[in-house]
Design an enzyme around this catalytic site. Structure first.
Site, short mmCIF file in Angstrom:
data_model
loop_
_atom_site.label_atom_id
_atom_site.label_comp_id
_atom_site.label_asym_id
_atom_site.label_seq_id
_atom_site.Cartn_x
_atom_site.Cartn_y
_atom_site.Cartn_z
N HIS A 1 -19.53 10.21 0.30
CA HIS A 1 -19.62 8.56 0.99
C HIS A 1 -20.82 8.96 1.35
O HIS A 1 -21.34 9.60 1.85
CB HIS A 1 -18.78 8.43 2.32
CG HIS A 1 -19.26 7.31 2.66
ND1 HIS A 1 -18.62 5.85 3.02
CD2 HIS A 1 -19.67 6.84 4.45
CE1 HIS A 1 -18.30 5.41 3.46
NE2 HIS A 1 -19.67 5.68 4.00
N ARG B 1 0.35 -1.36 0.22
CA ARG B 1 -0.26 -0.07 0.03
C ARG B 1 0.97 1.33 -0.15
O ARG B 1 0.96 2.22 -0.81
CB ARG B 1 -1.11 0.38 0.97
CG ARG B 1 -2.14 0.44 1.13
CD ARG B 1 -3.48 0.28 2.48
NE ARG B 1 -3.90 -0.84 2.59
CZ ARG B 1 -4.80 -1.29 1.96
NH1 ARG B 1 -5.27 0.14 0.61
NH2 ARG B 1 -5.71 -2.38 2.09
C1 GRF Z 1 -20.84 6.53 -4.73
O1 GRF Z 1 -21.87 5.93 -4.08
C2 GRF Z 1 -19.79 7.45 -3.50
O2 GRF Z 1 -20.81 7.76 -2.50
C3 GRF Z 1 -18.49 6.23 -2.85
O3 GRF Z 1 -18.74 5.65 -4.45
C4 GRF Z 1 -19.40 5.67 -6.14
C5 GRF Z 1 -18.70 6.25 -6.38
O4 GRF Z 1 -19.95 6.09 -7.67
N1 GRF Z 1 -17.93 6.51 -2.44
P1 GRF Z 1 -19.68 7.61 -8.91
O5 GRF Z 1 -18.25 6.37 -9.39
O6 GRF Z 1 -18.91 7.84 -9.36
O7 GRF Z 1 -20.46 6.79 -10.00
#
Ligand code: GRF
Length: 222
Positions: free
Chosen positions: A116, A72
């Site tokens: 999130h 990582r």
């Molecule tokens: C979203 O649901 C966001 O909340 C999470 O990852 C997803 C990304 O969706 N962190 P996208 O790739 O922007 O469509």
């Protein structure tokens, strides 16, 4: 007067998948709602659909495949080098599905945002929609927050509240949350690029004033 291209805040967006939040932010930049320049979209997955979408929008893209790194730490240091080549003012995590090391989050502290899908501090981690349903909550939502060493734990900038309906299952709820993601992420990025949204210690500030723990709350029920 508009800032010249050279003076505009430089945004780098990190993705792993669909990239719909990246597109929402790029659309807002294109529509000049956000006065900034997206200088790169970086994916850690070669198959990320978002890479094609970014290319279709004429954005610069880079790929850094995490599976090719032994640790990582090595991956994060290579990622920092790749991002630094683009000289960003803001790094936006938009569905970037890698846990970042403390070296990375410290390096970008105060200029690293994440989205999130929950009303943080509730439901850090995965499967947030199902967890909100299982708990019998009335409301759920999504949060844009500054990223710190604590996973999903940095100060909140803005949240959108989404009602949970009796008939909801996780995919339906997720879809309504996703719609709100595309509303609040461009707002947070705009505030940051205008110098209105900052992070000080463990707090997010808007126009120099401390925000509540929730951040600014938009209620999609209104
Ligand atoms: C979203 O649901 C966001 O909340 C999470 O990852 C997803 C990304 O969706 N962190 P996208 O790739 O922007 O469509």
């Amino acid at each position: 007067m508009q800032a010249s291209e050279a003076e505009k805040p430089r945004i780098v967006i990190l993705i792993s998948g669909t990239g719909s939040n990246m597109v929402a932010i790029a659309d807002a930049v294109k529509a000049e709602e956000i006065d900034a320049e997206i200088v790169g979209v970086i994916s850690n997955r070669p198959t990320a659909e978002g890479l094609n979408k970014a290319q279709a929008m004429d954005l610069h893209t880079d790929l850094i495949d995490h599976t090719l790194y032994a640790s990582r730490d090595e991956f994060d240091h290579a990622l920092i080098r790749m991002i630094e080549d683009l000289k960003p003012d803001l790094v936006v995590l938009a569905g970037f599905m890698r846990i970042l090391t403390a070296d990375f989050t410290r390096y970008y502290e105060g200029r690293l945002l994440n989205i999130h899908p929950s009303l943080l501090p509730k439901y850090q981690g995965l499967n947030t929609h199902q967890r909100a349903l299982d708990a019998g909550d009335d409301i759920h939502g999504v949060t844009v927050h500054f990223v710190t060493e604590e996973l999903d734990g940095g100060p909140n900038a803005i949240q959108a509240i989404v009602p949970i309906l009796d008939i909801d299952n996780a995919p339906q709820l997720q879809q309504r949350v996703h719609t709100q993601e595309h509303v609040i992420y461009p707002i947070a990025v705009k505030w940051f690029c205008e110098g209105r949204l900052t992070m000080k210690g463990s707090e997010a500030l808007l126009d120099g004033k401390s925000l509540p723990t929730s951040g600014v709350q938009l209620d999609s029920r209104d």
